[in-house]
Motif scaffolding. Structure first.
Motif, PDB file in Angstrom:
ATOM      1  N   GLU A 100      42.959  74.502  43.314  1.00 42.81           N
ATOM      2  CA  GLU A 100      41.753  73.871  43.879  1.00 42.81           C
ATOM      3  C   GLU A 100      41.967  72.367  44.008  1.00 42.81           C
ATOM      4  OE1 GLU A 100      36.908  73.952  43.310  1.00 42.81           O
ATOM      5  OE2 GLU A 100      38.189  74.723  41.707  1.00 42.81           O
ATOM      6  N   GLY A 101      42.588  71.767  43.008  1.00 40.17           N
ATOM      7  CA  GLY A 101      42.916  70.347  43.079  1.00 40.17           C
ATOM      8  C   GLY A 101      43.887  70.047  44.207  1.00 40.17           C
ATOM      9  N   MET A 102      44.874  70.917  44.397  1.00 43.94           N
ATOM     10  CA  MET A 102      45.840  70.732  45.482  1.00 43.94           C
ATOM     11  C   MET A 102      45.128  70.761  46.836  1.00 43.94           C
ATOM     12  SD  MET A 102      48.755  70.227  43.993  1.00 43.94           S
ATOM     13  CE  MET A 102      49.847  70.263  45.397  1.00 43.94           C
ATOM     14  N   ARG A 103      44.172  71.674  46.996  1.00 51.76           N
ATOM     15  CA  ARG A 103      43.431  71.746  48.264  1.00 51.76           C
ATOM     16  C   ARG A 103      42.633  70.467  48.508  1.00 51.76           C
ATOM     17  NH1 ARG A 103      43.215  77.023  46.605  1.00 51.76           N
ATOM     18  NH2 ARG A 103      41.225  76.824  45.554  1.00 51.76           N
ATOM     19  N   ILE A 104      42.055  69.917  47.460  1.00 47.53           N
ATOM     20  CA  ILE A 104      41.310  68.661  47.596  1.00 47.53           C
ATOM     21  C   ILE A 104      42.249  67.539  48.024  1.00 47.53           C
ATOM     22  CG2 ILE A 104      40.154  66.847  46.243  1.00 47.53           C
ATOM     23  CD1 ILE A 104      38.843  69.190  44.631  1.00 47.53           C
TER      24      ILE A 104
END
Length: 189
Positions: A100-104
């Motif tokens: 999820e952090g990577m997508r952000i």
């Protein structure tokens, strides 16, 4: 690539060029020369300076891997430097960043502001990571950093670390512009 890559390894014509090549090869280790190196080695003096500066930013700062790689990946995403992203996203994952952090980080439209989408960024990134995201965005998108964004960063990091974050963002903006302009790795246009 908009220019031909130099051979691997490139021929050298002076002892100084041989020393520069040896330093670049030593920094890369078993991985060998990257397409980036094979572009830079068209100019041994540029490759030498690049190798020294990037070596310092990548391996000699006091920044944690998650902070360093977050800044690098965010620059890559904003500037569309996908060669850079592909080399640093795995390092950010290794440093503990969630998917999820990577997508952000990969989505330049997400700004990290508290008003945005119920503060989804604040639920995924810690305070220091969020400050680096916002600082990187300001440095990369507009160059000018608003006082409130700088203050956020300053509250999370020492003066030394602020300099190191700033240098990391600046240096990788340089890298992304080089990669995209020459289409190094054939992924950036």
């Amino acid at each position: 690539m908009r220019l031909p890559y130099v051979p691997d390894p490139p021929p050298t014509s002076t002892p100084e060029e041989a020393e520069i090549l040896a330093r670049v090869q030593a920094r890369r280790g078993e991985r060998g020369l990257l397409p980036l190196d094979r572009a830079l080695l068209h100019s041994f003096p540029i490759a030498n300076g690049w190798n020294t500066l990037f070596g310092a930013v990548r391996t000699q700062t006091s920044l944690s891997a998650d902070i360093r790689e977050l800044a690098i990946c965010r620059v890559a995403a904003i500037n569309g430097a996908w060669f850079e992203w592909e080399h640093h996203a795995p390092l950010l994952r290794e440093a503990g960043m969630s998917e999820e952090g990577m997508r952000i980080i990969e989505d330049p439209k997400i700004t990290g502001s508290e008003e945005e989408e119920g503060d989804v960024v604040g639920k995924v990134l810690n305070r220091a990571q969020r400050a680096v995201l916002r600082y990187t965005d300001a440095m990369t998108k507009t160059v000018q950093v608003p006082d409130e964004i700088f203050q956020e960063l300053k509250e999370c990091f020492s003066d030394k670390e602020v300099v190191e974050v700033t240098a990391t963002v600046a240096v990788y903006n340089c890298c992304s512009r080089f990669l995209v302009a020459l289409d190094v790795g054939e992924k950036n246009r």
